[in-house]
Structure formats: structure tokens, C-alpha cells
Enzyme design. Sequence first.
Site, PDB file in Angstrom:
ATOM      1  N   LEU A 220       0.828  -1.204   0.000  1.00 59.19           N
ATOM      2  CA  LEU A 220       0.000   0.000   0.000  1.00 59.19           C
ATOM      3  C   LEU A 220       0.865   1.258   0.000  1.00 59.19           C
ATOM      4  O   LEU A 220       1.993   1.252   0.500  1.00 59.19           O
ATOM      5  CB  LEU A 220      -0.905   0.040   1.235  1.00 59.19           C
ATOM      6  CG  LEU A 220      -1.989  -1.032   1.356  1.00 59.19           C
ATOM      7  CD1 LEU A 220      -2.630  -0.962   2.735  1.00 59.19           C
ATOM      8  CD2 LEU A 220      -3.034  -0.869   0.255  1.00 59.19           C
ATOM      9  N   GLU A 271      14.084  14.170  -5.745  1.00 57.23           N
ATOM     10  CA  GLU A 271      14.098  14.511  -7.163  1.00 57.23           C
ATOM     11  C   GLU A 271      12.774  15.154  -7.555  1.00 57.23           C
ATOM     12  O   GLU A 271      11.719  14.527  -7.420  1.00 57.23           O
ATOM     13  CB  GLU A 271      14.348  13.261  -8.018  1.00 57.23           C
ATOM     14  CG  GLU A 271      15.724  12.661  -7.851  1.00 57.23           C
ATOM     15  CD  GLU A 271      16.824  13.608  -8.309  1.00 57.23           C
ATOM     16  OE1 GLU A 271      16.650  14.261  -9.365  1.00 57.23           O
ATOM     17  OE2 GLU A 271      17.841  13.718  -7.611  1.00 57.23           O
TER      18      GLU A 271
END
Length: 299
Positions: A220, A271
Site C-alpha cells: 500500500l 528529485e
Amino acid sequence: MSRSAGSFLILNGKSADNEILRGSVKLLRDQGHPIEVRVTWEKGDAARYVSEAADQGAQTVIAAGGDGTINEVAAALAGVTQEKRPALGLLPLGTANDFATSAAVPDDIELALKLAIEGRAVPIDIAHVNDKTWFINMATGGFGTRITTETPERLKAALGGVSYLIHGLMRMDALKADRCEIRGENFHWQGDALVIGIGNGRQAGGGQELCPEALINDGLLHLRIFTGEELLPALFTTLTQPEESPNIIDGASPWFEITAPHEITFNLDGEPLSGQHFRIVVEPGALQCRLPPDCPLLK
């Protein structure tokens, strides 16, 4: 190099002069552990070294650096065919080390390196974003993302994770909620979000636990949205009394889709990725990772 013994240590170039690490590598080599060291210079180096390690039959690839280094190594490992894919080891040498810290990887370099080589490998999840990029720890969007991506390198080097908070306080004038819509399995929300955290792991931004219930082997993704029109009071309540804050929305799903009427930026383990639509999907058990036996991120 045999699959039963060899390790590749991929070292962020910023830590190439770390004498403690050099001594720890020598010590473990003397104890019979073959360790190849590769130093990154520019983006893409880690992926090339992972490919080299897989071609040589390495047992483990050790990501030695911060969350960005771990992300680059993990993403490259996810692209290796399963029969050739080495396990992932973690050696935290960055500013915040959010993923390794929340996984209870030792701060001590020698202990962490020993764990990365000798620890039991367990299957962990990784998340895929828009079918083109990955994160192993967390995707964050909104004001929190702008802070972590904009925090000056010198401030991070001097103060570590606290630098994100200090820089955030300095940028209070830039607080601005992002309007978006988020869908998941049995989940739908639409509104203005100050911060969005979608976690495979639990913490980001230098120690901020955004998804405290997240596990890296439950299949999950865990979602936490910080909302509020009066942003400063909402932020204060959220930070000081999160269990009582009406400005927190939680969810869990194997996937989430985020759409916005304008471009927003998500920070994927450090990033940045900008766009108006993001589809984030968990890949259960995609990697093997050497973690402490008492790792709190495992169910």
C-alpha cells in the site's frame, strides 16, 4: 564475482574522502567480504554501476549516500531482471537520511556497512510514478516540496535536517496551498492542500514524519494531506498536535492519481517532478533489501 559473496558499494562522490568509510571497507574486506567500490560523479552513474553489478553477479548493491542516492540505486535495481537483481543495502551518508533513519539503519558507518552486507534480505515495495520514474521512500507535493527542493546546500550541510525547518520559516511569505484532486482505491478528495505526502516510507524533509503508519512491505501507499485556508494556524496545529488537527486527511491505497488545474511539483526522494497529472502505483515486493531485524517499517 560470485553471487554468494560479492557486494558493490555505490558511493556518492560527495563522500569519497570519508576516511571512516575507507577503514570500514578495509576491515570488512579483511574479514573475507569482497567489496567493489564505485564513486558517482554525475547523474546516471549509479544506474550504470547497478547494471555492472548485476552483470557480474553481485549479491548486494549498497547505496552509500543520502535519500537521492538510495532512490537512484533502487530505481536502477527495479529495472534489472529478477533473476539477476542484487539485494539493496543502505549506508546513510547524506544530510537527512530519511529512509534509512526510519528503517532503523545504524548511524555508525561500520555497523551499517556490516548490516548492508550480512543482513537478511527481505522483500520490500517500491512506487512507480507515471510509468517513468520511481521512489522508494516518499513523494511530497505542495509547500513542503518547495522548501526541500530550494533549501540551500550550505545550510543543509551545516545543520542537517533542521535546515529544512529553518528555511521553511524563512519562507513563510511563500506559503500557498495547491488545488488538486486525489483519487485512490475507495478514496476521493478534492480541495486546497498545503502539503501532500504519499509514503512508501514514513518521513521526509529532514525528519518530518508525514505518513506515520506506512510500511514498506504492505502493498500500500499511505497518503496524508495537510489542508487549511488559514495556513499558518493550520500548520501550527498540525506540527504541535497532529492527532487533534482538523487539517489532516489520511488514506491508503495501492495507487493514487493526482490531477491539478495548473502545474504542481512533487519531490520523489529529493528529485523534483512537475506536471498536472500523476499516477503513483506501488510495486509490491519488487526489491530485496537488507534491513535490521527490528525494522519498524516492516509488518
